[in-house]
Design a protein around this motif. Sequence first.
Motif, PDB file in Angstrom:
ATOM      1  N   LEU A 138     -37.562 -59.370  10.135  1.00  0.00           N
ATOM      2  CA  LEU A 138     -37.198 -58.263   9.261  1.00  0.00           C
ATOM      3  C   LEU A 138     -38.417 -57.554   8.670  1.00  0.00           C
ATOM      4  CD1 LEU A 138     -34.158 -59.967   7.491  1.00  0.00           C
ATOM      5  CD2 LEU A 138     -34.075 -58.085   9.130  1.00  0.00           C
ATOM      6  N   SER A 183     -32.483 -50.600   2.073  1.00  0.00           N
ATOM      7  CA  SER A 183     -32.704 -51.601   3.126  1.00  0.00           C
ATOM      8  C   SER A 183     -33.539 -52.767   2.621  1.00  0.00           C
ATOM      9  CB  SER A 183     -33.410 -50.968   4.332  1.00  0.00           C
ATOM     10  OG  SER A 183     -32.576 -50.071   4.992  1.00  0.00           O
ATOM     11  N   ILE A 187     -32.511 -56.605   2.553  1.00  0.00           N
ATOM     12  CA  ILE A 187     -33.298 -57.612   3.279  1.00  0.00           C
ATOM     13  C   ILE A 187     -33.787 -58.706   2.341  1.00  0.00           C
ATOM     14  CG2 ILE A 187     -35.524 -57.935   4.467  1.00  0.00           C
ATOM     15  CD1 ILE A 187     -34.971 -55.200   5.823  1.00  0.00           C
ATOM     16  N   THR A 224     -28.213 -53.635   3.715  1.00  0.00           N
ATOM     17  CA  THR A 224     -29.050 -53.421   4.900  1.00  0.00           C
ATOM     18  C   THR A 224     -28.386 -52.423   5.845  1.00  0.00           C
ATOM     19  OG1 THR A 224     -29.897 -55.677   4.728  1.00  0.00           O
ATOM     20  CG2 THR A 224     -30.244 -54.555   6.812  1.00  0.00           C
ATOM     21  N   VAL A 271     -30.443 -55.628  13.772  1.00  0.00           N
ATOM     22  CA  VAL A 271     -29.958 -56.225  12.528  1.00  0.00           C
ATOM     23  C   VAL A 271     -28.536 -56.751  12.680  1.00  0.00           C
ATOM     24  CG1 VAL A 271     -29.260 -55.678  10.159  1.00  0.00           C
ATOM     25  CG2 VAL A 271     -31.493 -54.960  10.984  1.00  0.00           C
TER      26      VAL A 271
END
Length: 499
Positions: A138, A183, A187, A224, A271
């Motif tokens: 990530l 995001s 994450i 995300t 993802v």
Amino acid sequence: MSSLVQSVDWLAVAPPTIAAVVGLGVLVADLFVDERRKPLLGWLAVAGLAAATLMLLPLLDADRSTFCLVGDTSVCSYTADRFTLVIQFLVLGGALLTALLSVTTLKDERARLPEGEYWFLFLASAAGAALLPASRDLATLVVALEVASLPAFALVGLRHGDRKSSEAALKFFLSSVTATAVSLLGISFVYAATGTLHLTRVAERIQTVDGQLHTLAQTGVVLTLVGFAFKTAAVPFHFWVPDTYVGAPLPVAAYLSVIGKAVGFSGLILVTVVALPSYAGVWGPALAVLAALTMTVGNVGALRQQPARAHSAVRLLAWSSVGQAGYLLVPIAAAAYSGDPEKSIGSTLAYALMYAAVNLGAFAVAALVGRTHRLNRVADYRGLYASSPLTALLLGFFLLCLAGLPPGIIGLFAKVTVFAAAVDAGLGWLAVVMAVNVVIALVYYLRWTALLFRAPEGEPVRHRLPAPLTAALALTGVLGIALSGAPQLVLRFTDTGLF
């Protein structure tokens, strides 16, 4: 004690590395090159992108990984597998075609577009875009996303003294920064719940998250997804697209429409399908609804464009790209329900390759017409066949490909594969929405195509084709015609190597 020093597979990382190194070379060379030789920087950038694209060929034999965990070489941060190579080919090949468009545009607007800065930013963004599909943790994913995005903001607002360009850059910047913030928050929640950033380990650990952390993990997944929805210009996060495309230099708009989308969609695939397959019940329905909304809003927005309005051609292509993003979302949503998610993702890749070739071709024609008609209205394309028959035929072909009509067989074939992915996954309602939207899109694509062959008002305007623009049109035309002649080649991309 094992050593923390590990070797780097330079062949695997060569494509994005070459783009980045050439970008730095262009920046340094700009300091020493006089104004008369500035165009050489563009050709250096074109050569660098061509070399980066060619470096994909030695990687076709086998999957390669590097930057792996010490003691566990199966968990790596960079992997050059089939999925990576297809997206990198799309990104670097698309950037190469856009660079050819840029050479002509920079020559025409030399007073308002600084060449050295343009090519450095362009290559830096292309390097980040090529890095992203290979990212398997990530942190690398976010870094690649920002390396691709930050130079793009500057490219949009690079035109000196242009208020629309500055306004477009600001809208693009604010929306993208918001997406990045959301995001990163998501994450961080996923990391807090799983204790790892590597996608395959996230997939393993998130299934057995402790009950107290379950809500945190769910929130992280949702945030995300919202962040990546911004990057793909999915509705309701699409509001920046039309104004940004109109305000940006035309090659930059073409770049965002293809490479920008490839970045967002490849990140979204990694993802969802790789890191969060156990949460398919969350992201599957969400992406299905987003796909339906995105294709509908995009196509209706394109349908409402007035031919006589200033910049209506670029606006129509902008709204069309939003609608096409909806089609690209369909197989990703289908992967949540399908027994063969790899095949579903392959449909997205096949559609993305078709879209990249023909959409860049349409932008190349728009760049040509824009040289004599600065407002670039759809009405300015009336009678194009009378003055430039081959150019008009190519644009008509590109528009028919986007519409999914013969002789644009590749467009029809790509739409059928996406439609089949939805039906096979049991998403019949989404297939119906897609069918309705294909009919809506036919109206504005055919209306524009018919205008090309109508009698011109007044004397036909002769369009002189510069060599770089000719090369871009020839490459996109040959690719579109070749794929229409052999659409089965698209099936090669249904095996993504992600699983």
